[in-house]
Every structure is written in structure tokens, then in C-alpha cells.
Motif scaffolding. Structure first.
Motif: not given
Length: 758
Positions: A406, A410, A683
Motif C-alpha cells: 500500500t 501510494m 489511497l
């Protein structure tokens, strides 16, 4: 690679874009220094060219300064004089020419290179300094110049000096006939690394000479700064995009390899069971990455070399390059990209690939076949207790299951938003800069006197009559007359282009960024490059000479831009330096909506000696920056979206069982799409919030470091609430764009195909 075609394409594309941009940045950096340094060293160029008043110091005393401490080598003293030249002599603007008397072009300092003809060895001969690239050709040899004293000088040669020690050279005998009152010394110092050290070295060399005998000095660092001024202004912009590309490359490669390792546990276990060593398993993944990386790097190097020529041409337009070979990219630039980019990619891939190195065969096979223990369950339960629709709460909780992946995703979104923000700001700034002086939206007409090309018909109307007729034609709002001459400034060997204006002062309203417009005799304004290269600031005084006359001028304003060798002054100053000389060009400001073509035709009907053209509102620098930033922003945003695509694709493959079970208890395909898109939309929003301030800082960093232009604050201040909101949506758009395709693919999966192995 065959199983991961898309990831392979993503890596190749991002490496291609990054390599192209990095190569352009390195090419600009190299061109800004290497060609000048090489040519200057080859000619034993002077570190300092100093001018002395021969009424205060004798040639013998000047010659003894060559033996002072810190002086590596010296040449001179050479007699120096200023000669008036007419307009269009060798395509010049007319004015003055700094001439130096030298017996030959060789010597320990400033070895002048002959381009055409021969050196001036007898009275009546002159050699002209040719500062443009290439050679003027032999056709211009024999051109004559009549001096104010009545002597006629014939051009017998063209030469080039990287020291710019003179505009022309004559024999010592001819110089004596010109009755010089100044002398020139050329120095090479043992310590020439900075301007301060050069000044200190010169001070030691001239110590003990009569006060006021040193009238001026010009260092090679000033010439180097003038040489690279425009290229240096492009460098921050291109470098910043190159750094962004490198960061995105690293993130995307790390994300792809990490996902390939995680999703390939079973494959890793089988390889190790068959006898592959841990290092060989790592080599499998590094090879998977290196092939597209090397291919993208090679293609990017080719693209960068193809683009470097036009970019360097724009960057050095209007620059006196002398014998510096601009346009040829140094081999080390391509070599650095061909070696450095694949090495960087492999380093980024090595870290996640080492994860496969540590896994045992049994653990890898069991981890690849068994359901994985869920992570982020606490967050998922918390979201499930809210009133959010279940697909939305499930989607918002998914990023917490893979925190490392993640963060990489991002980060790619943040860099994508940073790039979009930077590009939007630069485009807005450059458009606003291009409109400076055109706020009234009226067209501009340039009117030249004397015809063009072979048609040199002089105008029948006098200067005042031309201006009066131009004002009287329908559509004219204002008229400004211009005269251009080559003038000389005290202590400088190179002439400056002096523009003298009369009339429509409203054209100065938006072009002065500091101080004010000149309004009286003895007041000048100039661009930032002119002032910085001569160490001038507002309030400083400089002596300007033309046609044997001199005035002491005060710097009263700084222009938004300007040629590094040009200043602007009032018509009253021109009247003192060249009384009775008419204007050679007029700029007509039309009322908004006026027919520019009709006005130009009416001007040419007034007098056969007038030529009118509609001024082009375009700007090569603006077009280059806007085009480059737009193309690179699209590519980088696409790459960031492909990074999101890779993440979502890996997530959906890992969650096949979960998706099958969710569908079996009633989740519809639309809810699957909503859940998958929601997992990255958050995100995208967070990435937008982080990327916007980074983009604003990057924009400010670029616009504050454009050396040849001093952008006013209203041109830099381009951020508004609506624009910032659009930038925030850009992060969400990048994320959603990358998630749509795998989300729809997940929605189309059938329950049986997912659960048949359970």
C-alpha cells in the motif's frame, strides 16, 4: 515475463521515460560547461581580460605585472581603441567596435583561431571576431570599414576568441594610427576557481599601479555564465522531472517484484525443490526485471539523443558560442544512462527479491497453497461497524492487509500528483509569462524601415512623419519607435546592444519587475542576466559610449527578461549619443479586435520603404516547457496508474477465494467493482493531499531559479481553490484509472472457477 506481460510493459515504459528525461538533464548540464571549458582551455583563454588607462600607467609597468605572484601567464599590453561602425556593416546593428592591436594570434594567453583569411599584419587591415558557430565564408573578405579619422580598414580575416578579448584586431602599426588611450592585459592565474579568487589574483597583479589606472576587467567565469545562461534556466525544470521519473521507476519496480514474489510462493518453492539455489531463485526475478529495464533504457537513450539536439538548439539560441561545439552530446552522458539506469532498477528489484532468497522450499510451497492469515482485521471490523455500504467498508479495509504494498502504491500516486501539480503550475506560469505586455489583448505590428533582403529602399517619409502616419491609421492604440546600436561600456571589451525607445511607455507597464521605467536621459533598464553578469544592481552607474560620445547612465529598473548583452534606454539618451539619427523600427499596439493584417497592408501602402508584419505571440521557450511538461506528465500519470493496476491485480489474484466466497453469499458484480475501486480511491485522495504541496514546492523551486528571467510574483502565483481541488481529484483519477480494469476482471469471475479447488 510471459506470465507478466503488463508488468513487463510497465517497467519498460517507466524506464524509457526516466532514461529520456535524465539524459536530457545530463546533456544540458554537460553542454552548459564542457564545450566552453574545452574550447577555452584549447585556446589558452584568459582568466581575466583587464583594461588600463595609458595616460596613468606606462606599458612597461603593465608588462611587469606578468611576473607578479599568482600570475601563471600573461600577454600584452596591447593597444585598445573604440571604432565607430555603420549600420548593417557585416550584419551588425551599427555603433562601436572594440579593436585591439596584436602582432599575431598566438601567444601564451588567448590563442586566437583563424576561421577565414589571414591575420592583419599591415596598416589598413582588420580581423573581425566571429562569435557564431561555423565560419562566415570567404565571400565577406575584403569588406571595408571607414574609420572616423579617414582611414579605411579592409577585412582580411575572421577569427574566434573564447576570451572575447576584442571585437576585432589590427596590427600594432595600425593601432598606433588609431591613437589609443587604453591598453589590454590578458592574464591566466594559478587560482581561477571562483570570481572572488580571480578578483583577489588581479588585485595582487596590479598592486602598486597608479590609482584609477585599471578601468575594467572581464573574467572567464562571466563569459561562461553568459554562455550557459539559457541552458541553466532549463536545467532545474528538466532535472526535477528526471528525479521524479527515477523515483517512480524505483517504486514501480519494487512494487512489481514484491508482488511477483508474494504471488509466486508456490513457484519459488517448486524451483527450490527442483534444486535451484537461493541465489539462482533471486537471479530469476532479477532477469525478469532486467530484460525490460535494459530494453527501456536503450530505447530511452535513443529517444534522449534524438530530443537533445532540438532542446540544446533552443537552449543556446542567440548565445555567442565561439569555438565551443554545442549540440554534440558527450559519450559519457549516454554511457551513464546505459549503465546507471539498469543498475538502479536491479538495485530496486534486489531488495524484494531477497525475500525469495530466504524462503525454504517447504515453507514456500505451503505458503503458496494454503489460505493466508488475514491482516488488518481490526480495521476491517471497525469499518464494518459503521453505516457505510458493505462493499465500501470492505474496500477501505483492504489496503491495511498489505501495508508495504500500500505504501509503495501510494508513493507512486503521490509522485503522479506531484508531477501533475508541477506541470499545471508551470503551464499556467509560462502562459501568464507569454502574455506579459499583451494584457490588453491587442495585436502588435512590427514596422521596419529600409525594406528587407535585397530590397533596401529607404523610406520617403521622415522619422517624425512615419510615427505620425502610424498613429493616424485606423486601429492604432499606441506607437513606440526603436533604434538599436552597438555601444561600449567602460571596462568591457565586448559591445552591448543598446535599445533606445520613444513613444508608447505603456509597453513597460508589466515588464518592469523591480524599480521603474526609464524616463529621462541617462537612465537605463536591463534584464536579470545583463545585471548579474556585470555585478550591477538598481542605482548603480555605468558609462555608455557611442559614436565617440559618452554618457553616465543609472540603472533604474530591472526587466522581466532580456538579452544578456542588451540594455534599454530613453530616446533622450540616444539624442545625446547619436543626435539626429532616425528610428529603424516601430512597434504599433492595436486596439482589441482591430484587423492586424489590414493594418499591416495599410502601413506598406504608406511608403515603399516600410515593411510591416504581425508580431508572433508565441515563445520558443514557453512552447518547449509546456510541451515537455505535458508529455512527461501524461506518461508519468499513466505509469502511476499502471502501478496501481499492478497492485490491484495482485490483490485480486491473492483474494480469489475471498471474492468467490463473497459472491457465493450474494455480492453482485457491481459491488465487486465498487469494493475494488474503493480500495484504491482512498489511497488516491491521500496521495493527492500529500502530492499537492510537494508539487507546489517543486513549482516554486523551478520558477525561482530561472536565471535569464525574473518572473514577477503575479506570474508565479497561479494556485487557486478550484485548481487545487482538481489536483486532489487527479490523485483519485490516477488510482481509479489503474483499478478499473482488474476490478471488472474480478467482477466477471464465476464462483465455480474460484472455488473448484477448495
Amino acid at each position: 515475463m510471459k506470465r507478466r506481460r503488463l508488468q513487463t510493459f510497465v517497467i519498460g515504459l517507466v524506464v524509457l521515460c526516466s532514461t529520456t528525461t535524465v539524459l536530457l538533464a545530463l546533456a544540458l548540464l554537460s553542454a552548459a560547461s564542457d564545450p566552453f571549458d574545452k574550447a577555452h582551455a584549447a585556446q589558452r583563454g584568459a582568466h581575466t581580460v583587464a583594461a588600463f588607462d595609458t595616460t596613468k600607467v606606462s606599458p612597461d609597468r603593465l608588462a611587469r605585472t606578468a611576473r607578479r605572484p599568482g600570475v601563471e601567464a600573461a600577454a600584452g599590453p596591447f593597444g585598445q581603441a573604440v571604432v565607430d561602425i555603420p549600420k548593417d556593416w557585416l550584419w551588425t546593428a551599427g555603433g562601436t567596435l572594440t579593436v585591439v592591436g596584436r602582432a599575431d594570434p598566438a601567444g601564451p594567453v588567448d590563442r586566437i583561431e583563424l576561421l577565414e583569411g589571414r591575420w592583419a599584419t599591415a596598416p589598413g587591415e582588420i580581423v573581425v571576431n566571429w562569435s557564431a558557430q561555423g565560419s562566415p565564408g570567404p565571400e565577406l573578405l575584403g569588406t571595408e570599414l571607414r574609420t572616423p579619422g579617414g582611414a579605411t580598414l579592409a577585412v582580411v580575416g575572421f577569427a574566434a576568441s573564447m576570451s572575447r578579448s576584442a571585437s576585432a584586431w589590427v596590427s600594432p602599426e595600425q593601432m598606433a594610427a588609431l591613437h589609443p588611450t587604453s591598453a589590454q592585459m590578458l592574464y591566466r592565474f594559478t587560482d581561477s576557481s571562483t570570481e572572488a579568487r580571480l578578483n583577489a589574483s588581479l588585485a595582487r597583479a596590479v598592486k602598486g599601479l597608479p590609482e584609477g589606472s585599471l578601468t575594467g576587467a572581464q573574467t572567464h567565469l562571466t563569459l561562461k555564465q553568459a554562455f550557459s545562461a539559457l541552458a541553466d534556466s532549463y536545467l532545474p525544470f528538466v532535472t526535477l522531472f528526471g528525479v521524479l521519473g527515477l523515483l517512480v521507476s524505483t517504486l514501480i519496480v519494487g512494487n512489481v517484484v514484491s508482488g511477483a514474489v508474494v504471488s509466486g510462493y508456490r513457484h519459488i518453492g517448486v524451483l527450490k525443490a527442483l534444486g535451484f539455489t537461493p541465489n539462482q531463485v533471486v537471479a530469476v526475478y532479477l532477469t525478469m526485471i532486467s530484460v525490460p529495464a535494459v530494453t527501456g533504457c536503450a530505447l530511452g537513450t535513443l529517444a534522449g539523443n534524438a530530443l537533445a539536439g532540438p532542446v540544446l538548439k533552443v537552449a543556446f539560441t542567440g548565445i555567442d558560442v565561439g569555438r565551443a561545439a554545442v549540440g554534440d552530446i558527450s559519450p559519457w552522458v549516454s554511457a551513464a544512462c546505459l549503465v546507471g539506469m539498469p543498475a538502479l532498477v536491479l538495485l530496486a528489484a534486489l531488495i524484494p527479491a531477497l525475500r525469495a532468497h530466504r524462503l525454504s522450499a517447504a515453507r514456500a510451497i505451503s505458503a503458496g497453497g494454503a489460505p493466508r492469515t488475514g491482516r488488518g482485521l481490526r480495521v476491517q471490523r471497525l469499518l464494518g461497524s459503521t453505516r457505510l455500504p458493505r462493499p465500501v467498508s470492505l474496500g477501505l479495509g483492504q489496503p491495511f492487509a498489505r501495508p508495504a504494498r500500500t505504501l509503495l502504491t501510494m508513493a507512486a500516486i503521490v509522485l503522479g500528483v506531484t508531477t501533475v501539480t508541477l506541470s499545471t503550475g508551470l503551464t499556467s506560469t509560462m502562459v501568464a509569462y507569454g502574455n506579459v505586455g499583451r494584457e490588453d489583448t491587442g495585436a502588435r505590428i512590427h514596422v521596419m524601415t529600409g525594406g528587407s533582403g535585397d530590397d533596401r529602399t529607404p523610406p520617403r517619409l521622415s522619422d517624425p512623419q512615419i510615427e505620425e502616419r502610424l498613429r493616424s491609421l485606423p486601429g492604432a492604440e499606441g506607437v513606440r519607435a526603436r533604434a538599436l546600436s552597438q555601444a561600449n561600456t567602460a571596462g568591457q571589451t565586448q559591445p552591448v546592444f543598446a535599445d533606445f525607445y520613444r513613444g508608447d511607455d505603456s509597453l513597460y507597464e508589466h515588464t518592469i519587475v523591480e524599480g521603474r521605467a526609464p524616463v529621462a536621459a541617462g537612465e537605463i533598464v536591463a534584464g536579470p542576466a545583463f545585471l548579474s553578469q556585470r555585478g550591477l544592481k538598481l542605482g548603480d552607474r555605468v558609462t555608455v559610449g557611442l559614436n565617440g560620445r559618452r554618457i553616465t547612465a543609472t540603472v533604474v529598473g530591472q526587466l522581466i527578461e532580456g538579452n544578456a548583452r542588451a540594455l534599454e534606454a530613453t530616446w533622450e539618451s540616444f539624442a545625446r549619443l547619436a543626435p539626429g539619427t532616425p528610428a529603424t523600427e516601430y512597434t504599433v499596439r492595436l486596439t482589441p479586435g482591430a484587423d492586424a493584417r489590414a493594418y499591416a497592408e495599410a502601413v506598406e501602402a504608406l511608403d515603399p520603404g516600410l515593411r510591416a508584419s504581425v508580431a508572433d505571440s508565441g515563445n520558443a521557450g514557453t512552447t518547449t516547457v509546456v510541451t515537455f511538461s505535458a508529455v512527461f506528465t501524461v506518461l508519468l500519470s499513466l505509469v502511476a496508474s499502471l502501478g496501481v493496476f499492478n497492485t490491484v491485480l495482485l490483490n485480486t489474484r491473492e483474494r480469489r477465494r475471498d471474492l468467490g466466497m463473497l459472491k457465493s453469499i450474494g455480492m453482485t458484480p457491481r459491488q465487486v467493482v465498487a469494493m475494488t475501486v474503493t480500495s484504491v480511491a482512498g489511497l488516491g485522495a491521500v496521495g493527492g493531499l500529500l502530492g499537492i504541496p510537494l508539487g507546489i514546492v517543486a513549482h516554486r523551486l523551478v520558477v525561482d531559479n530561472v536565471g535569464v528571467v525574473d518572473l514577477p510574483e503575479h506570474v508565479k502565483d497561479v494556485w487557486h481553490v478550484t485548481g487545487l481541488a482538481a489536483m486532489l481529484l487527479a490523485g483519485v483519477a490516477i488510482a481509479v484509472l489503474g483499478a478499473l480494469a482488474p476490478a471488472r476482471s474480478a467482477a466477471r469471475m464465476t464462483i465455480a472457477s474460484v472455488l473448484h479447488t477448495e
